[in-house]
Design an enzyme around this catalytic site. Structure first.
Site, PDB file in Angstrom:
ATOM      1  N   LYS A 144       0.853  -1.179   0.000  1.00 49.00           N
ATOM      2  CA  LYS A 144       0.000   0.000   0.000  1.00 49.00           C
ATOM      3  C   LYS A 144       0.887   1.226   0.000  1.00 49.00           C
ATOM      4  O   LYS A 144       1.702   1.416   0.897  1.00 49.00           O
ATOM      5  CB  LYS A 144      -0.906  -0.014   1.230  1.00 49.00           C
ATOM      6  CG  LYS A 144      -1.755   1.244   1.359  1.00 49.00           C
ATOM      7  CD  LYS A 144      -2.714   1.149   2.519  1.00 49.00           C
ATOM      8  CE  LYS A 144      -3.452   2.457   2.700  1.00 49.00           C
ATOM      9  NZ  LYS A 144      -4.387   2.396   3.820  1.00 49.00           N
ATOM     10  N   ARG A 157       1.539   9.928   6.224  1.00 48.87           N
ATOM     11  CA  ARG A 157       1.619   8.490   6.453  1.00 48.87           C
ATOM     12  C   ARG A 157       2.880   7.856   5.857  1.00 48.87           C
ATOM     13  O   ARG A 157       2.973   6.642   5.744  1.00 48.87           O
ATOM     14  CB  ARG A 157       0.394   7.790   5.847  1.00 48.87           C
ATOM     15  CG  ARG A 157      -0.950   8.282   6.376  1.00 48.87           C
ATOM     16  CD  ARG A 157      -1.962   7.141   6.372  1.00 48.87           C
ATOM     17  NE  ARG A 157      -3.346   7.549   6.259  1.00 48.87           N
ATOM     18  CZ  ARG A 157      -4.063   8.099   7.223  1.00 48.87           C
ATOM     19  NH1 ARG A 157      -3.511   8.349   8.395  1.00 48.87           N
ATOM     20  NH2 ARG A 157      -5.331   8.407   7.027  1.00 48.87           N
ATOM     21  N   LYS A 203      -2.194  -1.535  -3.787  1.00 44.13           N
ATOM     22  CA  LYS A 203      -3.073  -0.372  -3.696  1.00 44.13           C
ATOM     23  C   LYS A 203      -2.248   0.895  -3.786  1.00 44.13           C
ATOM     24  O   LYS A 203      -1.231   0.981  -3.095  1.00 44.13           O
ATOM     25  CB  LYS A 203      -3.799  -0.430  -2.357  1.00 44.13           C
ATOM     26  CG  LYS A 203      -4.628   0.787  -2.034  1.00 44.13           C
ATOM     27  CD  LYS A 203      -5.162   0.692  -0.645  1.00 44.13           C
ATOM     28  CE  LYS A 203      -5.919   1.959  -0.322  1.00 44.13           C
ATOM     29  NZ  LYS A 203      -6.410   1.981   1.018  1.00 44.13           N
TER      30      LYS A 203
HETATM   31  C1  PBG Z   1      -6.822   3.773   5.660  1.00 42.62           C
HETATM   32  C2  PBG Z   1      -7.377   3.453   4.323  1.00 42.62           C
HETATM   33  C3  PBG Z   1      -7.150   4.204   3.147  1.00 42.62           C
HETATM   34  C4  PBG Z   1      -7.945   3.630   2.149  1.00 42.62           C
HETATM   35  C5  PBG Z   1      -8.565   2.511   2.685  1.00 42.62           C
HETATM   36  N1  PBG Z   1      -8.213   2.413   4.051  1.00 42.62           N
HETATM   37  C6  PBG Z   1      -6.276   5.306   2.780  1.00 42.62           C
HETATM   38  C7  PBG Z   1      -5.500   6.118   3.691  1.00 42.62           C
HETATM   39  O1  PBG Z   1      -6.021   7.126   4.164  1.00 42.62           O
HETATM   40  O2  PBG Z   1      -4.330   5.804   3.910  1.00 42.62           O
HETATM   41  C8  PBG Z   1      -8.030   4.189   0.755  1.00 42.62           C
HETATM   42  C9  PBG Z   1      -9.245   3.942  -0.008  1.00 42.62           C
HETATM   43  C10 PBG Z   1      -9.515   4.857  -1.128  1.00 42.62           C
HETATM   44  O3  PBG Z   1      -8.883   5.904  -1.341  1.00 42.62           O
HETATM   45  O4  PBG Z   1     -10.439   4.512  -1.875  1.00 42.62           O
HETATM   46  N2  PBG Z   1      -6.199   2.777   6.352  1.00 42.62           N
HETATM   47 ZN    ZN Z   2      -5.592   3.650   8.395  1.00 41.14          ZN
END
Ligand code: PBG
Ligand code: ZN
Length: 333
Positions: free
Chosen positions: A202, A224, A255
């Site tokens: 991710k 993050r 992702k």
């Molecule tokens: C957080 C989380 C995120 C998404 C899913 N769970 C992103 C984040 O803020 O780091 C992203 C999903 C999207 O943008 O459709 N743990």
């Molecule tokens: Zn989160």
């Protein structure tokens, strides 16, 4: 063999033939639909910023109807996100039986039964006062996100989601060892049948913008990048995926999807036997949607092309906000 003996156009001469020789196909079996359940509301409400999507109260016939209508369309997988008005340091609402995910999943099981395949997003950013996916601690005057104390919180969340009736938990916080910690917690609580779909690779991406506004999960300080992956890296994605498989992940994930098709392809080739999911994230969704709204491109064609690209790159499962639309398009093909 080359032209004029070989003429690739012969295979493109009519639709039936093109369908027969197509190398990739898209099915509703490939799709996972994200759903937002919000414990702070009593009626279904538009999820502002993620056009076409809604917040559902955790126990509502609107939630049940939404899932039923998507099952009807052939969609089998759902990814549940919880939203709370009650945030604190540890994100305690994430592991409470009063919390949105526990209540929603319970409600779905009680009212719809075992048919929907339910994945629950497992993180704390939208439940915490600081908005991070892990717990901040101060070290030498600097705030860092502490890995191992966060794993204890994730373990509690996993057990609660399993108890509610989730088929899979999907840890998205990018803490080291999260899959192992969750696997252990599930197994020692009698949930060895509950699976893990790991957000393995991710990336720290700008494409989460619309989602964070919907979830109110923007971090209150910093960003993050001390836990999510650097977009410059691809070898590191293989390392992350390999670790997750070794720790017990049943499904791995890349992702975002569309900006990271090379990563999907490489993971697919390195680990051909593990189901691979790709998350077509909120920013990618809104990019396509807003350009179509402005008349720059045809929405239906763009959606199919984008989703197919993710499949062609090597994903088995695609988490997408377009799932209901894609299902309609497949049906009317
Ligand atoms: C957080 C989380 C995120 C998404 C899913 N769970 C992103 C984040 O803020 O780091 C992203 C999903 C999207 O943008 O459709 N743990
Ligand atoms: Zn989160």
């Amino acid at each position: 063999m080359k032209y004029p003996i070989t003429r690739p156009r012969r295979l493109r001469s009519k639709k039936g033939l093109r369908d027969m020789v197509a190398e990739t196909s898209l099915s509703t079996d490939d799709l996972i639909l994200p759903i937002f359940v919000n414990e702070a509301i009593s009626e279904k409400k538009p999820a502002e910023g993620l056009e076409g999507h809604f917040y559902y109260p955790p126990e509502s016939s609107d939630l049940a109807d939404f899932i039923l209508s998507n099952l009807e369309l052939g969609i089998k997988g759902f990814l549940v996100f919880g939203i709370t008005g009650k945030k604190d340091f540890h994100g305690s609402r994430a592991y409470s039986r009063e919390g949105p995910v526990y209540r929603a999943v319970r409600y779905i099981r009680d009212n719809i039964g075992s048919e929907p395949v339910i994945f629950t997003d497992l993180c704390i950013c939208n439940y915490t006062s600081h908005g991070h996916c892990g717990l901040p601690v101060e070290k030498n005057g600097v705030k860092i996100i502490d890995n191992d104390s966060t794993l204890e919180v994730y373990s509690k969340i996993a057990v609660i989601h399993a108890e509610a009736g989730a088929d899979f938990v999907a840890p998205s916080g990018m803490m080291d060892g999260q899959v192992m910690a969750i696997r252990n917690a599930l197994d020692s609580s009698g949930f060895s049948n509950v699976g893990i779909m790991a957000y393995s690779a991710k990336y720290a991406s700008a494409l989460y913008g619309p989602f964070r506004s919907v979830m109110e999960s923007e971090p209150k300080f910093g960003d993050r990048s001390s836990y999510q992956m650097d977009p410059r890296n691809i070898g590191e994605a293989l390392k992350e995926v390999q670790l997750d498989i070794e720790e017990g992940a049943d499904i791995i994930m890349v992702k975002p999807a569309l900006f990271y098709l090379d990563v999907i392809r490489m993971v697919r080739e390195a680990f051909p036997y593990v189901p691979l999911a790709a998350y077509n994230v909120s920013g990618e969704y809104m990019m396509i949607k807003t350009s179509a709204d402005k008349g720059f491109l045809d929405l239906n064609r763009a959606i199919l092309e984008a989703t197919l690209a993710i499949k062609r790159a090597g994903a088995n499962l695609i988490i997408t906000y377009f799932a209901p639309l894609i299902a309609e398009l497949i049906k009317n093909r």
